[in-house]
Design a protein around this motif. Sequence first.
Motif, mmCIF file in Angstrom:
data_model
loop_
_atom_site.group_PDB
_atom_site.id
_atom_site.type_symbol
_atom_site.label_atom_id
_atom_site.label_comp_id
_atom_site.label_asym_id
_atom_site.label_seq_id
_atom_site.Cartn_x
_atom_site.Cartn_y
_atom_site.Cartn_z
ATOM 1 N N UNK A 128 -24.403 11.136 -37.557
ATOM 2 C CA UNK A 128 -23.411 12.208 -37.667
ATOM 3 C C UNK A 128 -22.266 11.789 -38.579
ATOM 4 N N UNK A 129 -21.824 10.532 -38.454
ATOM 5 C CA UNK A 129 -20.744 10.050 -39.315
ATOM 6 C C UNK A 129 -21.206 9.982 -40.769
ATOM 7 N N UNK A 130 -22.406 9.484 -40.989
ATOM 8 C CA UNK A 130 -22.918 9.347 -42.362
ATOM 9 C C UNK A 130 -23.013 10.724 -43.035
ATOM 10 N N UNK A 131 -23.394 11.766 -42.262
ATOM 11 C CA UNK A 131 -23.554 13.099 -42.857
ATOM 12 C C UNK A 131 -22.209 13.689 -43.297
ATOM 13 N N UNK A 159 -12.601 1.310 -38.419
ATOM 14 C CA UNK A 159 -12.777 1.389 -39.865
ATOM 15 C C UNK A 159 -13.082 0.003 -40.445
ATOM 16 N N UNK A 160 -13.139 -0.096 -41.761
ATOM 17 C CA UNK A 160 -13.551 -1.349 -42.388
ATOM 18 C C UNK A 160 -12.526 -2.475 -42.205
ATOM 19 N N UNK A 161 -11.287 -2.130 -41.780
ATOM 20 C CA UNK A 161 -10.296 -3.161 -41.495
ATOM 21 C C UNK A 161 -10.348 -3.628 -40.052
ATOM 22 N N UNK A 162 -11.142 -2.951 -39.241
ATOM 23 C CA UNK A 162 -11.239 -3.320 -37.831
ATOM 24 C C UNK A 162 -10.287 -2.554 -36.947
ATOM 25 N N UNK A 190 -24.871 -8.057 -46.095
ATOM 26 C CA UNK A 190 -24.827 -7.432 -47.432
ATOM 27 C C UNK A 190 -25.163 -5.948 -47.370
ATOM 28 N N UNK A 191 -26.071 -5.575 -46.468
ATOM 29 C CA UNK A 191 -26.441 -4.173 -46.250
ATOM 30 C C UNK A 191 -26.697 -3.978 -44.767
ATOM 31 N N UNK A 192 -26.798 -2.727 -44.397
ATOM 32 C CA UNK A 192 -27.077 -2.394 -42.985
ATOM 33 C C UNK A 192 -28.509 -2.832 -42.653
ATOM 34 N N UNK A 193 -28.624 -3.733 -41.651
ATOM 35 C CA UNK A 193 -29.970 -4.181 -41.261
ATOM 36 C C UNK A 193 -30.677 -3.210 -40.330
ATOM 37 N N UNK A 194 -30.000 -2.099 -39.968
ATOM 38 C CA UNK A 194 -30.633 -1.088 -39.131
ATOM 39 C C UNK A 194 -30.752 -1.457 -37.669
ATOM 40 N N UNK A 195 -30.152 -2.569 -37.236
ATOM 41 C CA UNK A 195 -30.291 -3.013 -35.853
ATOM 42 C C UNK A 195 -28.945 -2.893 -35.117
ATOM 43 N N UNK A 196 -29.063 -2.745 -33.810
ATOM 44 C CA UNK A 196 -27.876 -2.762 -32.958
ATOM 45 C C UNK A 196 -27.543 -4.221 -32.610
ATOM 46 N N UNK A 197 -26.297 -4.640 -32.865
ATOM 47 C CA UNK A 197 -25.860 -6.005 -32.578
ATOM 48 C C UNK A 197 -25.223 -6.064 -31.198
ATOM 49 N N UNK A 198 -25.560 -7.091 -30.437
ATOM 50 C CA UNK A 198 -25.004 -7.279 -29.091
ATOM 51 C C UNK A 198 -24.072 -8.496 -29.143
ATOM 52 N N UNK A 216 -23.293 -0.728 -34.092
ATOM 53 C CA UNK A 216 -24.078 -0.371 -35.287
ATOM 54 C C UNK A 216 -23.103 -0.229 -36.457
ATOM 55 N N UNK A 217 -23.596 -0.625 -37.616
ATOM 56 C CA UNK A 217 -22.753 -0.644 -38.809
ATOM 57 C C UNK A 217 -22.700 0.742 -39.443
ATOM 58 N N UNK A 218 -21.521 1.084 -40.024
ATOM 59 C CA UNK A 218 -21.330 2.314 -40.768
ATOM 60 C C UNK A 218 -21.179 1.967 -42.244
ATOM 61 N N UNK A 219 -21.978 2.618 -43.095
ATOM 62 C CA UNK A 219 -21.920 2.387 -44.542
ATOM 63 C C UNK A 219 -21.541 3.683 -45.239
ATOM 64 N N UNK A 220 -20.838 3.540 -46.327
ATOM 65 C CA UNK A 220 -20.484 4.706 -47.147
ATOM 66 C C UNK A 220 -20.932 4.432 -48.583
#
Length: 910
Positions: A128-131, A159-162, A190-198, A216-220
């Motif tokens: 939803x955020x990516x869209x 956000x990207x600053x935390x 370097x890129x979104x690995x598509x995995x959920x980090x615990x 999960x990582x958000x990329x723009x």
Amino acid sequence: MGLLAIWSVVVAVTMSQSKPDWDRIMRSAHEPTEERVGDIRCAQVQLSDPAAAPTRGFRLAWQGAIVAAACMLVALAWIGAYGTLRVQHAETLARVEGEVGNKALILEEQLRRQLLTIDQTLRILEAAWQNDPGHFDLSAWSRQLVMLTDASLQVFVADKRGIVWASTRPEIIGNDVSGRDYFRHEAALPTDDGKMFISTLVQGLTTRQWQLNLVRRLDRDGDVFAGVVSASYDTAALAQFYGKVEVGARGLIGVVSTSDGGLRTLVGPVPAEPNANIAGTPLFAALQASPNGQWLGPSAPDGIERIHAFRSVPDRELAVLVGVDRDEALHALMIWERGAVVFAACITVLALLMTWLLLREGRSARRREKALAHDSAVLAEANARAQAKAAQLEATLSGMTDGVMMVDADLQLVAWNQHFPEFTGVPPEMLQVGLPMEVILRAQAMAGEFGEVDIEAEVTRRMARLRTGGSTGTIERTRPGGRVLELRRNPVGDGGFVTLYTDITTRRQTEDRLRQAQTMASIGRLTSGVAHDFNNLLASITGNAEMLDRDLHDDPVHARRITIILQAAERGAALVRQLLAFARKQALAPTRVDLNGVVRNMSELLRSMLGPTIRIETHLGAELWPALADPIQIEHVILNLAINARDAMPDGGQLAIATTNEDLGPAGATPDLPVGSYVVVSVADTGTGMTEEVLSNVFEPFFTTKPPGKGSGLGLSQVYGVATQSGGGVRIDSNIGVGTTVKVYFPRAIAGSGVVPDAVINPPGGTAGRPAQDAPGPGGCKVLLVEDDPSVRETVAAMLSASGYTTIEMEGGREAVQLLENGLRVDLLLVDFAMPDMNGAEVARIARRSQPSLPVVFMTGYRDEERISGERWVLMKPFLTPALAKIMRDALERTGDTRGTVWSPIRKVS
């Protein structure tokens, strides 16, 4: 007693070998005889007094034989006790390990499902955020989705600053999480690995609760890091849940990181400190060596010897650890072992005592005979008990509902019960002891139990698996008639095996119905949220389009475009109603309905709609009972079924519509259709029919076999929703190439039972297209309009002005209540039911304190029967000006009338 009997025989044999003339001295002695009772063999020996006293040399030899026999008896007793103890210990330990493993598997599955639920929710939020990052509203999603499990604390976006800029717990907004391990991990990728980090176990910056963060990582713009979306997992709630699992007073349950040995949570007699670590301990080494295995050894951190079971969570670097105290788990075994040792010791003492007595009383034949007679009686009693137990075992097998089959090491039939041929398709008359398993398998294959297979090849394959031991364990098999069997095949000690056949058809059907109920509940929750927001949008669209039509109706081009807008709005409202019908959340107006009359009135419509290639027949039941249902929804049901039948007969065919009465007794009833009286309308076609796969999904919303643009997939979903919400159900019978019959069951309307008034059945109002003009309301009436949506509020205010009302607009319930409490007097309160902070019902309750007779009209985009039931005037969104004016006049003129009215002005009624 058996050992004593053997010991007596040994004594007798020894004595006979020690003295050549024993027959002369003991001429009255009898030879040992063997008697078989059931499966127990008993040695019976009878001795009488010797005719003459033995010599001194013979007496010494005889005494030596007695001592040797006693030693042999003691040795046999201890050897037997040791062997039994070893077997019992191995079986008990295996059982405990199995129980611990099952608990670990159950807890792992529960943890895995919770993590999967959170991961799926985070995926939805990430997408939803990516869209649309600029318009992403976490609070809106939290209302529309089943966000998280009970063990979750909150969801937030940084956000990207935390910096946290959105959260389901507003108090943490603004916190800086850039120092957290999960933020550093995602930002460093370097890129979104598509995995959920615990993450590791941390304390919340605001809540101070120990938690795991799932991220999960958000990329723009491709791979540019833009922040994270995270859910906080409450380890205290997880520990509380695990604390309810029975593992004994000294047992423990924990969640361990398989990568670093960190304890994420631990429930046990010595609770672990936060961020405790068991790396470097034998327990962690055993877990790494076998992540899904067992281990017996000291636990960390308390060092208690426990029986452990590990179950790793796939792809999560986590494992569930369950440990039970070894001494607690094996306490009963230890008691049994002590009893066995005591028993062997008693045998030893008894043997020594008997030896002493025999040496002392060796010349007393009378006592020997009495002792042997006593032993014979004991053996006879034991034989009788064994026969009784054998009879009980046979009765137990005969009374079992499962089928049972036992074969020996040569794969030949040994035993079976009466359900075995019933569950396998093997003729009962061919069963006999010694029947080869190959013959049984061939009979099953010929009966079609294994499907359409090459009989000899299938028999050869299965025999090969049986000989190699590859067929043990538990499997499921569906029989030709559709019954589902669970086969449990376990080896026995002699090399054969026992197979149990259990009919689990009912259990599988119950599980399928449960899954369907859960699906409908989820769709219902989603639909409720969508219906409210979507109908608010439609209310603004239809109201403004109506006002434009008043100004531009003389312009044909504009009038045509406005008509298209109103028609599209009507289709949108109809789509929402279809979704609510499937979810069983639409407002129905049940009344006594003559189904025969409904079918007659629709005949001409159906003929014109289906075309000349389809022949329509009606078979109306005589003396048909009245049905309790919404007549408008019944028409929709018949239309949907007729359209589906037409699409199934592209080259034409026959459509038969029938009505009948049907009493469902216990034999024909199901959980979906309980025992009762029903009025049934059936629609049968001669079309293409449906496959089993299509039938299993036919009621799912948006499921369709039609090409794109030819169907929404909501027709049968709406039929199912209307029928079940009315108290009935749907049954479908379909055959490929023959046709389909759909039977819709409605409950019988009993005379005297309460039904909804006629005002609910036929609500007044306009239709899509150009609205019908209605006389304006009385001038000078003052209306307080409360609506939180600005566009809807503005549109409704314009409608009221066009109808001649003086309007006071308020955005929220608290502001409206404050005006009323300050002395504002109005003639009518028009209020939206679903508003934040204070809903319409609360506003109306406070308003009636100062004006008890104040008429109140509620507006709502979704009618929640549990919360809005009992209100008099309810106006469903979207609506047009004539419907608004009509209900306003009705509320002003009939304030004292207690009969409720539900308005649905965009909906066509007949």
